[in-house]
Design a protein around this motif. Structure first.
Motif, PDB file in Angstrom:
ATOM      1  N   ILE A  67       0.517  42.916  39.091  1.00  0.00           N
ATOM      2  CA  ILE A  67      -0.423  43.378  38.068  1.00  0.00           C
ATOM      3  C   ILE A  67       0.242  43.420  36.694  1.00  0.00           C
ATOM      4  CG2 ILE A  67       0.059  45.846  38.353  1.00  0.00           C
ATOM      5  CD1 ILE A  67      -3.043  46.228  38.134  1.00  0.00           C
ATOM      6  N   GLY A  91      -1.639  39.728  37.257  1.00  0.00           N
ATOM      7  CA  GLY A  91      -2.972  40.288  37.440  1.00  0.00           C
ATOM      8  C   GLY A  91      -3.031  41.033  38.752  1.00  0.00           C
ATOM      9  N   SER A  92      -4.078  41.833  38.945  1.00  0.00           N
ATOM     10  CA  SER A  92      -4.240  42.557  40.202  1.00  0.00           C
ATOM     11  C   SER A  92      -4.414  41.573  41.348  1.00  0.00           C
ATOM     12  CB  SER A  92      -5.449  43.481  40.134  1.00  0.00           C
ATOM     13  OG  SER A  92      -5.728  44.025  41.409  1.00  0.00           O
ATOM     14  N   ASP A  95      -7.988  41.222  42.310  1.00  0.00           N
ATOM     15  CA  ASP A  95      -8.962  40.757  41.327  1.00  0.00           C
ATOM     16  C   ASP A  95      -9.524  39.405  41.770  1.00  0.00           C
ATOM     17  OD1 ASP A  95      -9.435  38.987  38.673  1.00  0.00           O
ATOM     18  OD2 ASP A  95      -9.908  41.086  38.256  1.00  0.00           O
TER      19      ASP A  95
END
Length: 206
Positions: A67, A91-92, A95
């Motif tokens: 993340i 990024g997550s 996501d």
């Protein structure tokens, strides 16, 4: 501990178990959620390099997802001699756009190993399992780290959102109820005895 110069946040016996799995399965892609200082990425890249020297996949890659990839960690990873075997996505891990990107990148690979080691809450790990475990090829593994949280004293992760009843082990149990194509490799548990990932070495059997 460190691996080839980068801090690695893994228990040494699990590192040895991963070495055996990587040698046995000969993946050309390892997907890892959770990068931190990059030691695990460097470890995986080094194993893939050794596999290649011994006749394994020549262009094998490790793909790390986090993340937040801090600038100094990114610089150290990208400046490492094994950087050519490493890709990173920021990024997550759960996501939708990140999952889509990882799925797209994985399409050109034949043997995939998955390692989940980011946020340790039940919901997050379960979402990671649903997203990435299906990418695991038959005979390979989806390894879920820190299932040991379920076995630690309730006071242990006091400053974390996970704990007893809400952790990777509970997520694994819920996932296995719905996915008979995976099973716990008890041989690894029995050999390690001490591990941060008891019941977390999931082999895809079909």
């Amino acid at each position: 501990f460190s691996w080839l110069g980068r801090p690695i946040i893994q228990y040494p016996q699990d590192i040895v178990a991963m070495q055996e799995i990587i040698w046995r399965t000969q993946p050309d892609l390892i997907i890892e959620t959770g990068i931190a200082h990059g030691g695990s990425l460097i470890f995986s890249a080094s194993m893939l390099e050794l596999n290649a020297i011994c006749g394994g996949p020549s262009n094998a890659t490790v793909l790390g997802i986090d993340i937040e990839i801090r600038a100094h960690n990114r610089a150290a990873i990208e400046g490492h001699p094994l950087a050519r075997r490493i890709q990173m996505v920021e990024g997550s891990s759960i996501d939708r756009s990140v999952v889509s990107e990882v799925v797209q990148r994985s399409k050109t690979y034949r043997k995939i190993l998955v390692c989940l080691d980011s946020n340790h809450t039940h919901d997050h790990v379960y979402a990671e399992l649903e997203a990435y475990a299906p990418l695991t090829t038959v005979g390979s593994y989806c390894v879920v780290f820190d299932t040991i949280v379920e076995m630690t004293p309730e006071c242990c992760p006091a400053d974390r959102p996970w704990g007893k009843g809400n952790n990777p082990m509970t997520a694994v149990a819920a996932f296995l109820e719905r996915h008979a194509e995976f099973s716990v490799d008890n041989d690894i548990d029995n050999k390690l005895l001490i591990s941060v990932a008891p019941r977390g070495y999931l082999k895809r059997v079909r």
